[in-house]
Write a protein that holds these residues in place. Structure first.
Motif, short mmCIF file in Angstrom:
data_model
loop_
_atom_site.label_atom_id
_atom_site.label_comp_id
_atom_site.label_asym_id
_atom_site.label_seq_id
_atom_site.Cartn_x
_atom_site.Cartn_y
_atom_site.Cartn_z
N CYS A 141 -4.07 -1.15 0.99
CA CYS A 141 -3.67 -0.30 -0.13
C CYS A 141 -2.28 -0.69 -0.64
O CYS A 141 -1.34 -0.81 0.15
CB CYS A 141 -3.68 1.16 0.32
N HIS A 142 -2.17 -0.89 -1.92
CA HIS A 142 -0.87 -1.29 -2.49
C HIS A 142 0.09 -0.12 -2.54
O HIS A 142 1.29 -0.31 -2.78
CB HIS A 142 -1.05 -1.93 -3.87
N LEU A 143 -0.36 1.08 -2.30
CA LEU A 143 0.51 2.25 -2.37
C LEU A 143 1.08 2.66 -1.00
O LEU A 143 2.25 2.98 -0.90
CB LEU A 143 -0.23 3.42 -3.02
N CYS A 144 0.25 2.62 0.05
CA CYS A 144 0.76 3.04 1.36
C CYS A 144 0.88 1.89 2.35
O CYS A 144 1.53 2.02 3.38
CB CYS A 144 -0.11 4.15 1.95
N ASP B 33 -10.52 1.60 -0.58
CA ASP B 33 -11.93 1.68 -1.00
C ASP B 33 -12.11 1.77 -2.50
O ASP B 33 -13.24 1.85 -2.98
CB ASP B 33 -12.61 2.88 -0.33
N VAL B 34 -11.04 1.74 -3.27
CA VAL B 34 -11.14 1.78 -4.72
C VAL B 34 -10.19 0.76 -5.34
O VAL B 34 -9.25 0.29 -4.69
CB VAL B 34 -10.83 3.19 -5.31
N VAL B 35 -10.44 0.43 -6.58
CA VAL B 35 -9.55 -0.44 -7.35
C VAL B 35 -8.68 0.46 -8.21
O VAL B 35 -9.18 1.28 -8.98
CB VAL B 35 -10.36 -1.42 -8.22
N ASP B 36 -7.38 0.31 -8.05
CA ASP B 36 -6.43 1.02 -8.90
C ASP B 36 -6.04 0.07 -10.01
O ASP B 36 -5.88 -1.13 -9.79
CB ASP B 36 -5.20 1.40 -8.07
N HIS B 37 -5.92 0.59 -11.20
CA HIS B 37 -5.49 -0.22 -12.34
C HIS B 37 -4.01 0.04 -12.57
O HIS B 37 -3.61 1.17 -12.83
CB HIS B 37 -6.30 0.14 -13.60
N ASP B 38 -3.18 -1.00 -12.40
CA ASP B 38 -1.73 -0.86 -12.60
C ASP B 38 -1.43 -0.23 -13.95
O ASP B 38 -0.69 0.74 -14.05
CB ASP B 38 -1.05 -2.22 -12.52
N ARG B 39 -1.98 -0.83 -14.99
CA ARG B 39 -1.87 -0.24 -16.32
C ARG B 39 -3.13 0.59 -16.50
O ARG B 39 -4.24 0.05 -16.53
CB ARG B 39 -1.77 -1.34 -17.38
N CYS C 132 -6.96 7.52 3.33
CA CYS C 132 -6.40 6.53 4.24
C CYS C 132 -6.65 6.97 5.69
O CYS C 132 -6.30 8.09 6.06
CB CYS C 132 -4.91 6.37 3.98
N PRO C 133 -7.23 6.09 6.52
CA PRO C 133 -7.48 6.46 7.90
C PRO C 133 -6.20 6.57 8.73
O PRO C 133 -6.20 7.18 9.79
CB PRO C 133 -8.36 5.32 8.42
N THR C 134 -5.09 6.03 8.23
CA THR C 134 -3.83 6.07 8.97
C THR C 134 -2.96 7.27 8.58
O THR C 134 -2.54 8.04 9.42
CB THR C 134 -3.04 4.77 8.75
N CYS D 139 -4.31 8.01 -1.94
CA CYS D 139 -3.21 7.35 -2.65
C CYS D 139 -3.45 7.24 -4.15
O CYS D 139 -2.56 7.54 -4.95
CB CYS D 139 -2.97 5.98 -2.04
N ASN D 140 -4.64 6.80 -4.54
CA ASN D 140 -4.93 6.63 -5.96
C ASN D 140 -4.95 7.99 -6.67
O ASN D 140 -4.51 8.11 -7.81
CB ASN D 140 -6.26 5.91 -6.15
#
Length: 96
Positions: free
Chosen positions: A26-29, A35-41, A64-66, A71-72
């Motif tokens: 995950c680019h956030l945590c 499990d998903v694609v977040d779009h930056d823009r 998130c399992p941790t 996050c998204n």
């Protein structure tokens, strides 16, 4: 111009699955299991949902399992989530 309905096409779902198979961090945590694609823009602000340069892995449907975050969902349609600590500065890091 792409439409939001482009997010449900078979072609898009295949590309998304391949993308997440290559990187599920995950680019956030910074934790694995995205499990998903977040779009930056955000697509809601006119970004083409098929533009893979705009894709980032994120936790969504399954938290998130941790750390247990969605996050998204916390980020929403913003380009950055206020107060959401990320694993690194994905907006300036070139990955090298």
């Amino acid at each position: 111009m792409a439409k939001r309905s482009d997010l449900t096409t078979y072609e898009y779902r295949k590309k998304r699955a391949r993308f997440l198979a290559e990187s599920d961090v995950c680019h956030l945590c910074g934790h694995a299991g995205a499990d998903v694609v977040d779009h930056d823009r955000p697509v809601s602000r006119g970004a083409d949902p098929r533009d893979m340069d705009n894709w980032r892995p994120a936790h969504g449907v399954r938290r998130c399992p941790t750390c247990g975050r969605n996050c998204n969902g916390e980020k929403g349609a913003r380009t950055r989530a206020p107060g959401l600590k990320t694993s690194r500065d994905w907006y300036t890091d070139t990955g090298g």
